[in-house]
Write a protein that holds these residues in place. Sequence first.
Motif, PDB file in Angstrom:
ATOM      1  N   MET A 129       0.821  -1.202   0.000  1.00 25.96           N
ATOM      2  CA  MET A 129       0.000   0.000   0.000  1.00 25.96           C
ATOM      3  C   MET A 129       0.867   1.270   0.000  1.00 25.96           C
ATOM      4  O   MET A 129       0.581   2.225  -0.717  1.00 25.96           O
ATOM      5  CB  MET A 129      -0.913  -0.003   1.226  1.00 25.96           C
ATOM      6  CG  MET A 129      -2.129   0.867   1.033  1.00 25.96           C
ATOM      7  SD  MET A 129      -2.763   1.443   2.593  1.00 25.96           S
ATOM      8  CE  MET A 129      -1.492   2.612   3.052  1.00 25.96           C
ATOM      9  N   HIS A 184     -10.767   1.428  -6.870  1.00 24.78           N
ATOM     10  CA  HIS A 184     -11.094   0.149  -6.232  1.00 24.78           C
ATOM     11  C   HIS A 184     -11.500   0.338  -4.775  1.00 24.78           C
ATOM     12  O   HIS A 184     -11.882  -0.578  -4.102  1.00 24.78           O
ATOM     13  CB  HIS A 184      -9.929  -0.835  -6.369  1.00 24.78           C
ATOM     14  CG  HIS A 184      -8.735  -0.465  -5.523  1.00 24.78           C
ATOM     15  ND1 HIS A 184      -7.843   0.503  -5.903  1.00 24.78           N
ATOM     16  CD2 HIS A 184      -8.311  -0.922  -4.321  1.00 24.78           C
ATOM     17  CE1 HIS A 184      -6.908   0.616  -4.980  1.00 24.78           C
ATOM     18  NE2 HIS A 184      -7.170  -0.218  -4.001  1.00 24.78           N
ATOM     19  N   SER A 212       2.685  10.793  -9.269  1.00 25.77           N
ATOM     20  CA  SER A 212       2.075  11.146 -10.545  1.00 25.77           C
ATOM     21  C   SER A 212       1.054  12.266 -10.362  1.00 25.77           C
ATOM     22  O   SER A 212       0.784  13.019 -11.290  1.00 25.77           O
ATOM     23  CB  SER A 212       1.410   9.937 -11.173  1.00 25.77           C
ATOM     24  OG  SER A 212       0.291   9.560 -10.411  1.00 25.77           O
ATOM     25  N   GLY A 213       0.512  12.366  -9.157  1.00 28.77           N
ATOM     26  CA  GLY A 213      -0.496  13.402  -8.901  1.00 28.77           C
ATOM     27  C   GLY A 213      -1.796  13.152  -9.626  1.00 28.77           C
ATOM     28  O   GLY A 213      -2.608  14.038  -9.801  1.00 28.77           O
ATOM     29  N   LEU A 214      -1.977  11.912 -10.079  1.00 32.31           N
ATOM     30  CA  LEU A 214      -3.173  11.598 -10.858  1.00 32.31           C
ATOM     31  C   LEU A 214      -4.334  11.190  -9.972  1.00 32.31           C
ATOM     32  O   LEU A 214      -4.157  10.548  -8.946  1.00 32.31           O
ATOM     33  CB  LEU A 214      -2.876  10.462 -11.843  1.00 32.31           C
ATOM     34  CG  LEU A 214      -1.843  10.787 -12.921  1.00 32.31           C
ATOM     35  CD1 LEU A 214      -1.558   9.564 -13.760  1.00 32.31           C
ATOM     36  CD2 LEU A 214      -2.341  11.925 -13.798  1.00 32.31           C
ATOM     37  N   ALA A 249       2.106   1.784  -3.424  1.00 32.43           N
ATOM     38  CA  ALA A 249       1.042   2.191  -4.355  1.00 32.43           C
ATOM     39  C   ALA A 249       0.692   3.669  -4.176  1.00 32.43           C
ATOM     40  O   ALA A 249       0.526   4.404  -5.156  1.00 32.43           O
ATOM     41  CB  ALA A 249      -0.199   1.333  -4.141  1.00 32.43           C
ATOM     42  N   ILE A 250       0.610   4.092  -2.912  1.00 31.22           N
ATOM     43  CA  ILE A 250       0.266   5.511  -2.682  1.00 31.22           C
ATOM     44  C   ILE A 250       1.408   6.408  -3.158  1.00 31.22           C
ATOM     45  O   ILE A 250       1.186   7.484  -3.698  1.00 31.22           O
ATOM     46  CB  ILE A 250      -0.048   5.792  -1.196  1.00 31.22           C
ATOM     47  CG1 ILE A 250      -1.184   4.897  -0.696  1.00 31.22           C
ATOM     48  CG2 ILE A 250      -0.444   7.255  -1.000  1.00 31.22           C
ATOM     49  CD1 ILE A 250      -1.576   5.149   0.743  1.00 31.22           C
ATOM     50  N   ALA A 268       1.010   6.894  -6.786  1.00 29.10           N
ATOM     51  CA  ALA A 268      -0.119   7.806  -7.043  1.00 29.10           C
ATOM     52  C   ALA A 268       0.275   9.238  -6.693  1.00 29.10           C
ATOM     53  O   ALA A 268      -0.022  10.180  -7.426  1.00 29.10           O
ATOM     54  CB  ALA A 268      -1.335   7.378  -6.247  1.00 29.10           C
ATOM     55  N   ALA A 269       0.971   9.389  -5.562  1.00 27.53           N
ATOM     56  CA  ALA A 269       1.340  10.731  -5.104  1.00 27.53           C
ATOM     57  C   ALA A 269       2.328  11.377  -6.067  1.00 27.53           C
ATOM     58  O   ALA A 269       2.225  12.566  -6.361  1.00 27.53           O
ATOM     59  CB  ALA A 269       1.949  10.661  -3.708  1.00 27.53           C
ATOM     60  N   PRO A 329      -7.256   8.827  -9.420  1.00 20.30           N
ATOM     61  CA  PRO A 329      -7.647   7.507  -9.921  1.00 20.30           C
ATOM     62  C   PRO A 329      -9.051   7.511 -10.505  1.00 20.30           C
ATOM     63  O   PRO A 329      -9.974   8.055  -9.910  1.00 20.30           O
ATOM     64  CB  PRO A 329      -7.559   6.610  -8.689  1.00 20.30           C
ATOM     65  CG  PRO A 329      -7.582   7.531  -7.526  1.00 20.30           C
ATOM     66  CD  PRO A 329      -7.044   8.840  -7.982  1.00 20.30           C
ATOM     67  N   LEU A 331       2.032   8.915   6.352  1.00 19.82           N
ATOM     68  CA  LEU A 331       2.524   7.817   5.522  1.00 19.82           C
ATOM     69  C   LEU A 331       4.048   7.714   5.567  1.00 19.82           C
ATOM     70  O   LEU A 331       4.611   6.614   5.486  1.00 19.82           O
ATOM     71  CB  LEU A 331       2.054   8.012   4.074  1.00 19.82           C
ATOM     72  CG  LEU A 331       0.558   7.801   3.843  1.00 19.82           C
ATOM     73  CD1 LEU A 331       0.129   8.383   2.503  1.00 19.82           C
ATOM     74  CD2 LEU A 331       0.199   6.320   3.919  1.00 19.82           C
TER      75      LEU A 331
END
Lengths: 139, 139
Positions: free
Chosen positions: B64, B82, B74-76, B67-68, B71-72, B78, B120
Motif C-alpha cells: 500500500m 477500487h 504522478s499526482g493523478l 502504491a500511494i 499515485a502521489a 484515480p 505515511l
Amino acid sequence: MQPAEARYNKNSLLLALRRYSLAVSDMEQTILLPSLLRDLPSDELWDCDAAEETCRDLYDNYLMLKAIRNAAESGLIPLDDHKAKKNSALSKTLEPLLDADPEALFRFHLKGLFSVLGDLTKKSQSLTEKYMDIIGVAN
Amino acid sequence: MQPAEARYNKNSLLLALRRYSLAVSDMEQTILLPSLLRDLPSDELWDCDAAEETCRDLYDNYLMLKAIRNAAESGLIPLDDHKAKKNSALSKTLEPLLDADPEALFRFHLKGLFSVLGDLTKKSQSLTEKYMDIIGVAN
C-alpha cells in the motif's frame, strides 16, 4: 492512440493547478481596473450564505482568486491562518475521517483538491466574463 | 537569515511529498525480501479496526505504501477507484464541506494532504525499522 493516458492526464492534479493558474492569469490580464468590481454583488457561482467573508463583492472575489492561486502555486501550507475559525469548523468535520485508512484519506484529499481547483477555475473565468460585460466588451 | 522562508519550506506540500517518496525508496532498498513480511501482524501505527483491508499483514502495508507513493508522485486522480466504497463514505462526510467557501475548502484539502503524507512517511520509516528487526540487523 493513448486513450487511457489522455484520460488520466485530464485528471492530473498538476494539470488542474495549471488550468487554474492560467484562468487567473487571463483574469489579471483582462481586468485592468479591478476597482470597477467594487460594490458589485457576488456572482451566483458563489455560495454567499455559507461564505459571507468572500462574497462581499466581486472585488473581494477577485482578490481571493489571486490569493489562492499564489498559495496553490507555492504549494505551501499557511502558518498564520487568517481563516483559522473556518478551518476549525472544517476540522471538526474531519474528525470522523481520522479513523479512515491512510489510502482512502489520501485519495479523499487529492480528489478534493482537484475538485476545488476546478471550481476556482470556473469562478475565475466567470469573473473575467463578468468584467467584460461591465466594460461593454463582447466575448 | 531567512527564518520565515525556512519555516515555510518545512510546510511545503512538495517537500512533504519528497520526504514520503524518499522514505518509500529507503523502504524498498532495505526490504530485499518483502515476502518475509507476510502473515506478520500490522504495526500499531495502523488503525486496524477502521482499516481492515490495509491491515491484513505487514506485506499489505508494504504494498500500500508503494502504491500511494506512485499515485502521489504522478499526482493523478484515480479513475477506476477500487476503494469506491470507502470513498463514498468519505464523500458523505464531505457533504457539509461543500457549502464552505472555496478558500477554506482549498486550505482544508491542502492541509489534509500534507498531514496524510506526513503520516505515511512515518509508517514507511516504521515498516523499514520493523524489517530490520525481523532480519536481525541493528539500526
